[in-house]
Motif scaffolding. Structure first.
Motif, mmCIF file in Angstrom:
data_model
loop_
_atom_site.group_PDB
_atom_site.id
_atom_site.type_symbol
_atom_site.label_atom_id
_atom_site.label_comp_id
_atom_site.label_asym_id
_atom_site.label_seq_id
_atom_site.Cartn_x
_atom_site.Cartn_y
_atom_site.Cartn_z
ATOM 1 N N ALA A 1 0.835 -1.206 0.000
ATOM 2 C CA ALA A 1 0.000 0.000 0.000
ATOM 3 C C ALA A 1 0.871 1.257 0.000
ATOM 4 N N LEU A 2 1.941 1.248 0.761
ATOM 5 C CA LEU A 2 2.834 2.420 0.799
ATOM 6 C C LEU A 2 3.523 2.652 -0.552
ATOM 7 N N VAL A 3 3.903 1.589 -1.230
ATOM 8 C CA VAL A 3 4.510 1.735 -2.557
ATOM 9 C C VAL A 3 3.473 2.283 -3.537
ATOM 10 N N LEU A 4 2.258 1.767 -3.473
ATOM 11 C CA LEU A 4 1.210 2.246 -4.369
ATOM 12 C C LEU A 4 0.863 3.720 -4.133
ATOM 13 N N VAL A 5 0.945 4.167 -2.884
ATOM 14 C CA VAL A 5 0.692 5.577 -2.580
ATOM 15 C C VAL A 5 1.674 6.463 -3.350
ATOM 16 N N LEU A 6 2.910 6.026 -3.469
ATOM 17 C CA LEU A 6 3.908 6.799 -4.216
ATOM 18 C C LEU A 6 3.506 6.944 -5.679
ATOM 19 N N TYR A 7 3.048 5.850 -6.290
ATOM 20 C CA TYR A 7 2.637 5.891 -7.689
ATOM 21 C C TYR A 7 1.410 6.782 -7.879
ATOM 22 N N VAL A 8 0.432 6.629 -7.002
ATOM 23 C CA VAL A 8 -0.796 7.422 -7.116
ATOM 24 C C VAL A 8 -0.497 8.911 -6.978
ATOM 25 N N THR A 9 0.257 9.289 -5.969
ATOM 26 C CA THR A 9 0.508 10.720 -5.740
ATOM 27 C C THR A 9 1.410 11.324 -6.811
ATOM 28 N N MET A 10 2.437 10.620 -7.217
ATOM 29 C CA MET A 10 3.349 11.183 -8.214
ATOM 30 C C MET A 10 2.683 11.305 -9.577
ATOM 31 N N LEU A 11 1.948 10.274 -9.998
ATOM 32 C CA LEU A 11 1.251 10.365 -11.281
ATOM 33 C C LEU A 11 0.153 11.419 -11.226
ATOM 34 N N GLY A 12 -0.545 11.478 -10.105
ATOM 35 C CA GLY A 12 -1.582 12.498 -9.935
ATOM 36 C C GLY A 12 -1.005 13.906 -9.998
ATOM 37 N N ALA A 13 0.148 14.101 -9.403
ATOM 38 C CA ALA A 13 0.791 15.417 -9.430
ATOM 39 C C ALA A 13 1.196 15.801 -10.852
ATOM 40 N N ALA A 14 1.718 14.846 -11.613
ATOM 41 C CA ALA A 14 2.118 15.142 -12.993
ATOM 42 C C ALA A 14 0.902 15.497 -13.844
ATOM 43 N N VAL A 15 -0.168 14.742 -13.708
ATOM 44 C CA VAL A 15 -1.382 15.031 -14.476
ATOM 45 C C VAL A 15 -1.959 16.384 -14.072
ATOM 46 N N ALA A 16 -1.855 16.726 -12.802
ATOM 47 C CA ALA A 16 -2.342 18.034 -12.336
ATOM 48 C C ALA A 16 -1.564 19.171 -12.973
ATOM 49 N N VAL A 17 -0.289 18.960 -13.266
ATOM 50 C CA VAL A 17 0.496 19.991 -13.948
ATOM 51 C C VAL A 17 -0.048 20.206 -15.363
ATOM 52 N N ARG A 18 -0.382 19.131 -16.055
ATOM 53 C CA ARG A 18 -0.900 19.288 -17.424
ATOM 54 C C ARG A 18 -2.258 19.973 -17.439
ATOM 55 N N ASP A 19 -3.107 19.607 -16.506
ATOM 56 C CA ASP A 19 -4.465 20.144 -16.494
ATOM 57 C C ASP A 19 -4.591 21.392 -15.630
ATOM 58 N N ALA A 20 -3.461 21.945 -15.202
ATOM 59 C CA ALA A 20 -3.436 23.153 -14.366
ATOM 60 C C ALA A 20 -4.305 22.974 -13.129
ATOM 61 N N GLY A 21 -4.269 21.784 -12.546
ATOM 62 C CA GLY A 21 -5.042 21.498 -11.348
ATOM 63 C C GLY A 21 -4.224 21.637 -10.086
ATOM 64 N N HIS A 22 -2.984 22.043 -10.210
ATOM 65 C CA HIS A 22 -2.123 22.208 -9.050
ATOM 66 C C HIS A 22 -2.385 23.560 -8.389
ATOM 67 N N ILE A 23 -1.881 23.697 -7.215
ATOM 68 C CA ILE A 23 -2.065 24.944 -6.477
ATOM 69 C C ILE A 23 -1.279 26.049 -7.177
ATOM 70 N N GLY A 24 -1.929 27.154 -7.397
ATOM 71 C CA GLY A 24 -1.275 28.279 -8.060
ATOM 72 C C GLY A 24 -1.392 29.543 -7.232
ATOM 73 N N MET A 25 -0.468 30.431 -7.446
ATOM 74 C CA MET A 25 -0.483 31.724 -6.763
ATOM 75 C C MET A 25 -0.865 32.788 -7.790
ATOM 76 N N ASP A 26 -2.134 32.784 -8.191
ATOM 77 C CA ASP A 26 -2.602 33.698 -9.220
ATOM 78 C C ASP A 26 -2.865 35.105 -8.709
#
Length: 179
Positions: A66-91
């Motif tokens: 489960a701990l290894v899978l958490v790494l995959y989920v969070t890292m892939l999710g973070a990368a996809v958030a960069v493409r879709d501009a879903g990450h936290i921004g300081m607009d």
């Protein structure tokens, strides 16, 4: 809008369109893998709880997996958030600037994000290689599997940031991953 740029841009539009298609496919694949990983985590933790409290026999591998899978989920999710501009921004500060300056700040931000992604990819690879001969206790997998998502996510972040930067330079919007 994208079709018009393909007709007008000619040969220059083809690599840009290819980058968009590749990035869309990678973002979709990353999202699907992250969702499957999240569902797997839920199943594994449920199995672990049932094993512990119902059968009084905790599976030794469940927590480590489960701990290894958490790494995959969070890292892939973070990368996809960069493409879709879903990450936290300081607009809030950028919005106060004149429009022509806002675009240059956005380009600077994407270049810095790409640099951060490159750093993630490189250092994840170096760290992973340094522990590749060790095994994860209770799983028997090499320790490098913990660092693969860091490097993979870093590479994806670089690709997605390059796409955003090119779109900003051409005064275009990035095509959404999911329509």
């Amino acid at each position: 809008m994208m079709q018009d740029s393909l007709v007008d841009g000619g040969a220059q539009a083809q690599p840009r369109r290819l980058l968009t298609l590749v990035n869309i496919a990678l973002a979709r694949l990353g999202t699907v893998i992250a969702v499957i990983g999240l569902m797997s985590i839920v199943g594994i933790v449920f199995y672990e709880v049932v094993g512990r409290y119902v059968f009084n026999q905790t599976p030794t591998w469940a927590e480590s997996l489960a701990l290894v899978l958490v790494l995959y989920v969070t890292m892939l999710g973070a990368a996809v958030a960069v493409r879709d501009a879903g990450h936290i921004g300081m607009d809030s500060v950028v919005i106060l600037l004149p429009l022509h300056v806002q675009r240059w700040f956005e380009i600077l931000i994407h270049i810095l994000v790409a640099g951060f992604g490159a750093s993630m990819a490189y250092n994840g690879w170096v760290l992973g290689m340094s522990v590749s001969t060790y095994a994860i206790p209770n799983l028997g997998l090499p320790e490098i599997v913990r660092y693969v998502p860091l490097s993979l996510s870093g590479c994806l972040i670089v690709l997605f940031s390059v796409e955003h930067t090119l779109a900003l330079l051409r005064h275009e919007e990035v095509e959404p991953t999911w329509n």
